[in-house]
Scaffold this active site. Sequence first.
Site, PDB file in Angstrom:
ATOM      1  N   CYS A 205      52.257  30.072  34.865  1.00  0.00           N
ATOM      2  CA  CYS A 205      54.185  31.164  34.431  1.00  0.00           C
ATOM      3  C   CYS A 205      53.459  31.226  33.035  1.00  0.00           C
ATOM      4  CB  CYS A 205      54.605  29.817  35.336  1.00  0.00           C
ATOM      5  SG  CYS A 205      54.378  29.247  36.858  1.00  0.00           S
TER       6      CYS A 205
ATOM      7  N   ARG B 143      50.154  35.054  32.527  1.00  0.00           N
ATOM      8  CA  ARG B 143      49.852  33.523  33.191  1.00  0.00           C
ATOM      9  C   ARG B 143      50.258  33.727  34.448  1.00  0.00           C
ATOM     10  NH1 ARG B 143      50.270  31.000  27.689  1.00  0.00           N
ATOM     11  NH2 ARG B 143      51.094  29.107  29.487  1.00  0.00           N
TER      12      ARG B 143
ATOM     13  N   TRP C 200      53.302  31.399  38.636  1.00  0.00           N
ATOM     14  CA  TRP C 200      51.354  31.322  39.180  1.00  0.00           C
ATOM     15  C   TRP C 200      50.821  30.402  40.159  1.00  0.00           C
ATOM     16  CZ3 TRP C 200      47.399  27.970  39.555  1.00  0.00           C
ATOM     17  CH2 TRP C 200      46.497  28.715  39.989  1.00  0.00           C
TER      18      TRP C 200
ATOM     19  N   ASN D  81      56.727  25.435  33.416  1.00  0.00           N
ATOM     20  CA  ASN D  81      54.870  25.774  33.150  1.00  0.00           C
ATOM     21  C   ASN D  81      54.910  24.566  33.036  1.00  0.00           C
ATOM     22  OD1 ASN D  81      53.086  26.612  30.610  1.00  0.00           O
ATOM     23  ND2 ASN D  81      52.106  27.148  32.989  1.00  0.00           N
ATOM     24  N   GLY D  82      53.868  24.388  34.002  1.00  0.00           N
ATOM     25  CA  GLY D  82      53.080  23.343  34.427  1.00  0.00           C
ATOM     26  C   GLY D  82      52.703  23.075  35.785  1.00  0.00           C
TER      27      GLY D  82
ATOM     28  N   GLU E  17      27.015  35.563  36.311  1.00  0.00           N
ATOM     29  CA  GLU E  17      28.568  36.894  35.073  1.00  0.00           C
ATOM     30  C   GLU E  17      28.853  38.008  35.960  1.00  0.00           C
ATOM     31  OE1 GLU E  17      31.286  36.110  33.723  1.00  0.00           O
ATOM     32  OE2 GLU E  17      31.647  38.133  32.996  1.00  0.00           O
TER      33      GLU E  17
ATOM     34  N   LYS F 145      32.542  38.830  37.922  1.00  0.00           N
ATOM     35  CA  LYS F 145      33.551  39.929  38.199  1.00  0.00           C
ATOM     36  C   LYS F 145      33.819  40.358  39.430  1.00  0.00           C
ATOM     37  CE  LYS F 145      34.287  38.862  34.752  1.00  0.00           C
ATOM     38  NZ  LYS F 145      34.141  38.566  33.818  1.00  0.00           N
TER      39      LYS F 145
ATOM     40  N   GLU G 209      35.477  38.472  41.584  1.00  0.00           N
ATOM     41  CA  GLU G 209      36.873  38.366  41.380  1.00  0.00           C
ATOM     42  C   GLU G 209      38.009  39.597  41.313  1.00  0.00           C
ATOM     43  OE1 GLU G 209      38.287  37.196  37.495  1.00  0.00           O
ATOM     44  OE2 GLU G 209      36.433  37.774  36.568  1.00  0.00           O
TER      45      GLU G 209
ATOM     46  N   HIS H 146      14.016  28.451  47.229  1.00  0.00           N
ATOM     47  CA  HIS H 146      14.545  27.249  47.770  1.00  0.00           C
ATOM     48  C   HIS H 146      15.809  27.258  48.825  1.00  0.00           C
ATOM     49  CE1 HIS H 146      11.501  26.005  44.899  1.00  0.00           C
ATOM     50  NE2 HIS H 146      12.001  26.166  44.108  1.00  0.00           N
TER      51      HIS H 146
ATOM     52  N   LYS I  82      45.658  35.103  33.781  1.00  0.00           N
ATOM     53  CA  LYS I  82      44.716  35.561  32.543  1.00  0.00           C
ATOM     54  C   LYS I  82      44.453  34.173  32.244  1.00  0.00           C
ATOM     55  CE  LYS I  82      41.832  37.753  29.871  1.00  0.00           C
ATOM     56  NZ  LYS I  82      41.031  38.171  29.969  1.00  0.00           N
TER      57      LYS I  82
END
Length: 607
Positions: free
Chosen positions: A2, A27, A74, A98-99, A479, A483, A486, A502, A602
Site C-alpha cells: 500500500c 505499491r 494491496w 501501510n503494513g 527469470e 516474466k 506474472e 529427473h 511493484k
Amino acid sequence: MCGIIGIVSKTEVLEKLIKGLKQLEYRGYDSSGVVTTNSNSFCRRRSSGKLVNLKKQLKEKPISGTIGIGHTRWATHGKPTEKNAHPHLTENVGLVHNGIIENYSELKESLNLKQVKFNSETDTEVITKLVEIELTENGLSPEDAVKVTLKKLKGSFALCFIFRGLENLLIATKRGSPLALGYGKNEMFVGSDASSLSLFTRKICYLEEGDFAIINREKVSILDCNYNEIARKIIQVSVDTGVLSKGSYKHFMQKEIFEQPAVISQVLGYYLNASDDSLTLQKYPSVKKTSRIILIGCGTAYYASLVGKYWIEKISGIPCSVELASEFRYREPIVNFNDLVVVVSQSGETADTLGALRHAKKFCKNICAIVNVEESSIAREANWVFPIKAGPEIGVASTKAFVCQLLVLMFLNMAFAEELNRLNENDKQKLFKGLLELPRIFTDILSKTKNLKKISKKLSAYKSVLFLGRDLLYPIALEGALKLKEISYIHSEGYASGELKHGPIALIDKDMPIIAINPKTDVFEKVNSNLEEVKARKGKLFLFTDNFGKSQSGNLTKAIFELPTCAALLEPIVYSLPMQLLAYFTALDKGTDVDQPRNLAKSVTVE
Ligand code: F6R
C-alpha cells in the site's frame, strides 16, 4: 504494502492527494480512497479497482478540504472491496495504513467484547477504534490517544491520521514500513516515498524507526521512539517526475524494455572508464579476507543474484551462496564475521530483503546493497551502496532493473577479481569489449522482433510452458518463466536442462511448449542432447540461440530465434532481453494488464 499520503495546507488538497496516489500506485492498485475534514465532518470517497475508478467517482461527487489523507491498497486482510478500502473512519478518527497489524485478531476480540462494531475485514480498522476510545471515553488528546494505541500494536506499519474538525493536524508514525515528510510553503506532506512528495517539494525527511510526527502546515515536531523531540535530516531529493511518462509507448514495460540500450550505456558510463579499460568503482569492501559472499534477493533480484553467484565463483573464485530473502532470517543461517553480504533490490523497500539485511547485520560488518532507488531504506541501512542507475522502473514486471542488476554484479565481481589478481589483462579486455558491445547488441535484437511476436502468438494458446537453460543461462530460464507467468498468467516453470530427466520430462507431450536457451557455450552439446530428449517426446520446442547454435541444431526445430553472438560470460544479460519481449508480446496477445498485472505490486513492503 500500500501507498499512503497526507497533506495539510491552506488550499484545497484533493488534486494533490490524487497526484500523489498516482505516484504510489506501484505499491498496490486494488482499491483506493481519500478523506478530507472541514470544521465539523469527514468527507470520504473510496473505490475498488484502480485509481481511475476513484477519480471517476470524485468527478461525479467531488469533496473539498485543506487537509486530507489518501491510500492505494494491496489487499492483505480482507478482499479488495470498497468496504475494505482505506481511509478507515470512526466518528472522530481517519486513518491510512501501510503494513500489517499482526495482533489484530486479538485486539478485535477484546473490542468485540466491548460491543464495538466493525465495518470492514481489515486489520487497520482496529487502530481507528482504539484511538476513538482513547479520545472519547478516556478524554485523551489526539497525540496521546495515538501514543497509547501504538503501545498495543504488534507488526510493521506506517500510519497517517486526521481527526474530525481539526484542519491543521496530521499525525504520522512508522515502525517497519517507510514514511517520508515533505516540507512545503505553508503546507506539509506525508508519503510512503519521496517520489510521491517530490511532485510538491524537494525538501524531504525520512522518518526513522518509531518516529512520531505531529504535523501542522507551519511546523512539524518529530519525536523519536522514546518520545523525545529530535531533528531529522532534511535532504533535497532529485526525483525527476518528468520521466515517469510512457512517452510514445503503449506500456511502461514496453518503454523500459526498449530504452535498455540507452540505460546500459548510462550504467557502463557510470562504472567503466572506456579510455583505459578500468573500473571507476573506487570504494568497495576488500575481499582479501572474505570467506564467502552471500547474495540475497527476492523474485527477479534473486535470479540476478543466481547469475552473480555463477560469475563470482567462475571469475573471482570466492565461494558464494544465494539466499531467498524471505527464507533467510527464519532458517537460522550461519553467517560469519568474514562473510560479505550483498542484498539486491530494485525498490530498496522489499520487506523480506530489508529484514534479511537487518538480520545479516547482526553477524557481519560488510553489507552491500545493489539498488535502483538510492534513497530507499535498504540503501540507507547498508554499509556500501552500488546504484544500478536504471532510472525509475514503473512496469510491475522488472526488466531494465534486472539487466542493470546483472551489470553491477559483474562490475563488483570484476573489482573483487582484480583485487585477488584473478583477472588477467587479456580476460579483462575481453570482458570490457563485450560489455561495451551490449548497447549495440540490444539495439540489434530490439529491431528484429517479428519472429518473437510469432512465437509469442503460438505461446499464448498454451496453458503451461517450460523454460530450459544450463549453467549461466539456467537463471535466465527461471527469470523468463517468472516474466511470462506474472504478466500473461500462463503457468511457466524454469528448469536447469540437465534436471529435465529427473522429473519434469514426465510433463512433455505434444501440448507442452518448451523455451530452450542454448547458444554456443561449454555445455552446448549437453543441452542439445536434453533438447533431443524433448523432441523424442513430441514437445514443442522454441529455440533461442546464436548463429553457431542455429547451424548445429539440425532438424531439432524450425522455431528458432537467432541472437547476435556476444562474450560467453555476458550471455545471461543478452538472453534476458528476448525473454522479456516474449512475455510482453504474449501478454499483449492475451490482453492482460501488462503494467499492473493482477494480484501484484511493484514494491512488496509486507512480509
Ligand atoms: C518480477 C519482479 C519481482 C521483484 C521482487 C523484488 O518481475 O519484479 O519478482 O523482483 O519483488 O523486488 P525488489 O527488487 O524491489 O526488491
